[in-house]
Design an enzyme around this catalytic site. Structure first.
Site, PDB file in Angstrom:
ATOM      1  N   HIS A 123     -44.167 -46.458  39.550  1.00 55.70           N
ATOM      2  CA  HIS A 123     -44.040 -47.259  40.769  1.00 55.70           C
ATOM      3  C   HIS A 123     -44.130 -48.755  40.498  1.00 55.70           C
ATOM      4  O   HIS A 123     -43.702 -49.553  41.315  1.00 55.70           O
ATOM      5  CB  HIS A 123     -44.992 -46.782  41.880  1.00 55.70           C
ATOM      6  CG  HIS A 123     -46.418 -47.234  41.785  1.00 55.70           C
ATOM      7  ND1 HIS A 123     -47.432 -46.438  41.295  1.00 55.70           N
ATOM      8  CD2 HIS A 123     -47.016 -48.388  42.151  1.00 55.70           C
ATOM      9  CE1 HIS A 123     -48.588 -47.086  41.368  1.00 55.70           C
ATOM     10  NE2 HIS A 123     -48.363 -48.278  41.888  1.00 55.70           N
ATOM     11  N   ASP A 168     -46.590 -40.590  36.986  1.00 54.27           N
ATOM     12  CA  ASP A 168     -46.342 -41.986  37.362  1.00 54.27           C
ATOM     13  C   ASP A 168     -46.394 -42.946  36.167  1.00 54.27           C
ATOM     14  O   ASP A 168     -47.326 -43.724  36.023  1.00 54.27           O
ATOM     15  CB  ASP A 168     -47.391 -42.391  38.418  1.00 54.27           C
ATOM     16  CG  ASP A 168     -46.948 -43.596  39.238  1.00 54.27           C
ATOM     17  OD1 ASP A 168     -45.988 -44.275  38.825  1.00 54.27           O
ATOM     18  OD2 ASP A 168     -47.571 -43.856  40.284  1.00 54.27           O
ATOM     19  N   SER A 194     -53.059 -50.501  39.177  1.00 54.61           N
ATOM     20  CA  SER A 194     -52.017 -49.552  38.818  1.00 54.61           C
ATOM     21  C   SER A 194     -51.435 -49.922  37.476  1.00 54.61           C
ATOM     22  O   SER A 194     -51.116 -51.085  37.224  1.00 54.61           O
ATOM     23  CB  SER A 194     -50.910 -49.550  39.861  1.00 54.61           C
ATOM     24  OG  SER A 194     -51.253 -48.667  40.871  1.00 54.61           O
TER      25      SER A 194
HETATM   26  N1  ARG Z   1     -50.913 -45.706  46.499  1.00 55.51           N
HETATM   27  C1  ARG Z   1     -50.497 -46.253  45.229  1.00 55.51           C
HETATM   28  C2  ARG Z   1     -50.715 -47.777  45.210  1.00 55.51           C
HETATM   29  O1  ARG Z   1     -51.271 -48.304  46.134  1.00 55.51           O
HETATM   30  C3  ARG Z   1     -49.096 -45.880  44.902  1.00 55.51           C
HETATM   31  C4  ARG Z   1     -48.036 -46.545  45.714  1.00 55.51           C
HETATM   32  C5  ARG Z   1     -46.624 -46.195  45.340  1.00 55.51           C
HETATM   33  N2  ARG Z   1     -46.209 -44.911  45.886  1.00 55.51           N
HETATM   34  C6  ARG Z   1     -45.737 -44.694  47.153  1.00 55.51           C
HETATM   35  N3  ARG Z   1     -45.441 -43.464  47.485  1.00 55.51           N
HETATM   36  N4  ARG Z   1     -45.551 -45.641  48.048  1.00 55.51           N
HETATM   37  O2  ARG Z   1     -50.001 -48.559  44.663  1.00 55.51           O
HETATM   38  N1  ASP Z   2     -51.826 -47.722  43.754  1.00 55.77           N
HETATM   39  C1  ASP Z   2     -52.560 -48.963  43.556  1.00 55.77           C
HETATM   40  C2  ASP Z   2     -51.776 -49.976  42.720  1.00 55.77           C
HETATM   41  O1  ASP Z   2     -50.573 -49.943  42.693  1.00 55.77           O
HETATM   42  C3  ASP Z   2     -53.888 -48.693  42.948  1.00 55.77           C
HETATM   43  C4  ASP Z   2     -54.969 -48.479  43.986  1.00 55.77           C
HETATM   44  O2  ASP Z   2     -54.892 -49.080  45.064  1.00 55.77           O
HETATM   45  O3  ASP Z   2     -55.903 -47.746  43.678  1.00 55.77           O
HETATM   46  O4  ASP Z   2     -52.312 -50.892  42.155  1.00 55.77           O
END
Ligand code: ARG
Ligand code: ASP
Length: 720
Positions: free
Chosen positions: A87, A223, A655
């Site tokens: 991502h 990921d 991330s």
């Molecule tokens: N929750 C994770 C973060 O905050 C992954 C985000 C990317 N994935 C998504 N399905 N939007 O970055």
């Molecule tokens: N998914 C988040 C990021 O892209 C990580 C988190 O918020 O724990 O940095």
């Protein structure tokens, strides 16, 4: 009223290291020796603070980078190979994708260095060194001076410090505030600009579970993506060139395929973006009860409309995939955050802490003089500030998310040029409009516009609404009557010709002197202009002045907090600087009667497989490998582990961060948090807060067995 405080370079962190602390905290690499290393070693870490951060020898910090604008990546070979999340590399993978080469769908693996793909604009940034510069930053700055004046002087001092630090080098410099302006650190950084795409699994693996599983455990997302840093002949940063060669790092991580057991020491080393651990009860109350519910409602409306249109039309699915993902990411997090804050009874917990602090303050006259005004002042400010903060949030979440308003914003450039435009000006806006239309569906936008405008009219005080009579014909007013709103919206979308690609392109083809007036008079532009004007006059100045007051109060509040609890080691809020967080592999109980294991396996992917659910389509090749159980050295007791969780205190920006074991070997790549613990940005709960990591063995398996790109493993240092 304010009493001058004598010591400016205040010592924040008081050392008490003879007991084991909870796993909360995002620690400063430079200060590990002083505050953390003993605790880390007690918890199992086998290396030294110097191994993590040193300016005298190669250390782990030389293998960790900021990736792009908001992620972390780490080096995994001596030839500049780096790993981050799928991502995080998503927009680069998407950029290289077309119908003939659909790397999003099929994945991408460079067979030779020549096949690696360049990414204009993508950079990685190393930390060269950091230094406490509090005294220099605060030189000549009055501790109890007016905040606006202080900030100006601080900015001037910072400019000098940075200029001095990077003089005669190719480095960048940056000074950041810690503990609400009580401490400042200088960061010297080195940015590499030639970063090429090496490999990425198909989205069905790299994004497996999509938004359905986002922020949740159990999770099975592969990921990750691979990139390579290129440098000039002298190993220095350089713009892209064919002459560039793979970067030779000072340090790269060895990779362990030994796996993880519950309670194993883990450390995450990366760039957490922002947290708010020291908010008062008034601020938490505002976020939890006033801001979050409305943010969630607004985004829920957007998401419902997008999903409906995406399901009906495959073209819209592609156009809105990324928009949907980004709108839904924070939406889902806020829901989790509010649930968590509620469960922890966060506002009351904060109130109790404030009562204890007040008691401490009242114990001595000198304390009273310095600190007793702070909490009552916060209370007074938030009582009024909340409505402005709410209006500001609403403006950005609702008005600023309307695509037609964004498009009107692009037109502003030509309108400001007036009749003095050049053909380049027109071409610039034409090109930017083309990229806008590529992912634009006017019917979807229209529905979202109507929904957000009605929410705004319903929920935002009229003093934070523009005077509609000034720019909307009276026959459409009041907009609160739903028929009038419908008519206005029809008119708005029909008459705003710049929302129609064919009309706009034709308009640009013959663009002439007075044409900017046609842009200026389009309903979408009038809407944009009047809303922005309202924001700039009615909301922004008040928010700014309260923010200054809050900044000032926070500085003294933070001091009081630390003085009052000398047995505690305080850590600064995340501010997108390099931090260490350490903890252990651990399962958790999300609800009564339910216990989640600390890892997931490929079996779970096969369990979830469902061709009818977009997020759960498993590639045939992965199913075949599963049937054959061809896991090689990546298996553990016949299973292939995919992800695991731990107690590391992480946030957005972490991330892509390396997850390391007690020997400093890479065991995973961090990518998310569990839903029950997303309030960790405001209040950490050791029982519920878990970071989610990709098990590095799953990544290696995918590279080796799924992609047949085993040649990439040859350059890695794998510890068996
Ligand atoms: N929750 C994770 C973060 O905050 C992954 C985000 C990317 N994935 C998504 N399905 N939007 O970055
Ligand atoms: N998914 C988040 C990021 O892209 C990580 C988190 O918020 O724990 O940095």
């Amino acid at each position: 009223m304010f009493k001058k405080i004598i010591t400016v370079s205040f010592v924040f962190i008081i050392l008490i290291n003879n007991y084991l602390r909870a796993d909360e905290g995002m620690w400063i690499p430079l200060l590990l020796q002083k505050y953390n290393i003993e605790d880390m070693q007690k918890k199992g870490f086998k290396l030294t603070a110097e191994d993590i951060y040193s300016i005298n020898k190669a250390s782990m910090k030389d293998a960790v980078m900021i990736f792009g604008g908001g992620c972390t990546a780490e080096l995994i070979s001596d030839k500049g190979l780096i790993i981050t999340n799928h991502h995080c590399g998503f927009s680069q993978i998407q950029d290289h994708s077309s119908l003939e080469h659909d790397y999003l769908t099929d994945g991408f693996w460079a067979k030779t260095p020549k096949d690696e793909l360049r990414n204009p604009g993508l950079t990685v940034t190393f930390l060269v060194s950091m230094e406490d510069v509090t005294n220099q930053v605060l030189a000549g700055v009055e501790d109890d001076g007016e905040e606006g004046v202080r900030q100006k002087m601080i900015a001037q001092n910072i400019e000098k410090i940075v200029a001095q630090a990077i003089k005669g080098t190719h480095f960048q410099g940056e000074v950041k505030s810690f503990f609400y302006g009580n401490q400042y650190f200088l960061f010297v950084q080195e940015e590499y600009k030639d970063v090429r795409l090496v490999g990425a699994p198909p989205s069905a693996i790299g994004k497996f579970g999509g938004d359905t599983d986002n922020w949740m455990w159990p999770r099975h997302t592969g990921d990750f993506s691979l990139f390579r840093i290129y440098a000039d002949k002298d190993n220095k940063p350089a713009e892209y060139s064919e002459e560039n060669v793979p970067y030779k790092p000072k340090k790269h991580f060895s990779i362990s395929v030994k796996g993880v057991q519950p309670d194993d020491f883990t450390m995450v080393f990366g760039y957490p973006g922002s947290t708010e651990q020291y908010l008062t009860s008034y601020a938490v109350d505002m976020i939890q009860n006033k801001i979050n519910p409305y943010r969630i409602e607004i985004r829920q409306n957007i998401i419902d409309i997008m999903l409906e249109d995406m399901e009906k039309n495959p073209a819209v699915r592609i156009q809105y995939a990324d928009k949907h993902a980004s709108v839904s990411n924070a939406w889902k997090k806020w829901i989790g955050e509010n649930n968590g804050l509620e469960r922890l009874d966060a506002v009351n917990v904060k109130k109790q802490r404030e009562a204890a602090l007040t008691q401490w303050i009242n114990q001595e006259d000198s304390r009273q003089q310095l600190y007793s005004y702070i909490l009552p002042e916060f209370e007074k400010i938030y009582a009024d500030y909340a409505q402005y903060s709410f209006a500001e949030e609403y403006f950005f979440e609702a008005v600023w998310r309307m695509e037609s308003v964004k498009m009107a914003g692009r037109m502003k450039y030509l309108i400001e040029k007036g009749s003095e435009f050049t053909t380049e000006d027109v071409d610039k806006i034409r090109n930017s409009a083309k990229s806008f239309f590529k992912d634009y569906n006017i019917e979807t936008d229209k529905k979202i516009f109507k929904a957000l405008l009605s929410l705004y009219l319903k929920n935002v005080d009229t003093k934070f609404q523009p005077d509609f009579t000034k720019f909307i014909k009276s026959k459409y007013l009041p907009l609160t009557e739903s028929e009038k709103l419908d008519e206005y919206v029809d008119y708005y979308f029909e008459k705003s010709f710049f929302l129609h690609e064919d009309k706009l392109m034709a308009f640009f083809d013959t663009y002439a002197k007075a044409d900017y007036k046609k842009l200026e008079n389009a309903p979408a532009y009038l809407f944009y202009k009047n809303f922005v004007n309202m924001y700039v006059t009615q909301i922004m100045p008040v928010v700014k002045s309260y923010d200054e007051k809050i900044t000032n109060l926070n500085r003294f509040y933070m001091r009081a907090l630390t003085m009052a609890d000398t047995s505690k080691v305080f850590y600064p809020d995340a501010n997108f600087t390099l931090r260490v967080t350490y903890g252990k592999v651990a399962d958790y109980e999300p609800r009564d009667g339910v216990r989640y294991k600390h890892y997931t396996t490929l079996d779970g992917i096969i369990e979830k497989d469902n061709p009818d659910i977009y997020d759960y389509r498993v590639p045939q090749r992965l199913k075949d490998l599963y049937s054959a159980r061809e896991y090689g050295i990546y298996a553990e007791n016949g299973e292939l582990h995919t992800c695991f969780i731990g107690t590391n205190h992480t946030t957005g920006g972490n991330s892509g961060s390396p997850v390391l074991n007690a020997n400093g070997e890479l065991i995973g790549v961090n990518f998310d948090r569990c839903w029950e613990g997303t309030m960790s940005d405001i209040m950490y709960d050791p029982a519920q807060c878990r970071n989610i990591a990709l098990d590095i063995r799953y990544a290696l398996f995918l590279i080796d067995k799924f992609a047949g790109a085993g040649y990439l493993l040859d350059e890695m240092s794998i510890v068996k």
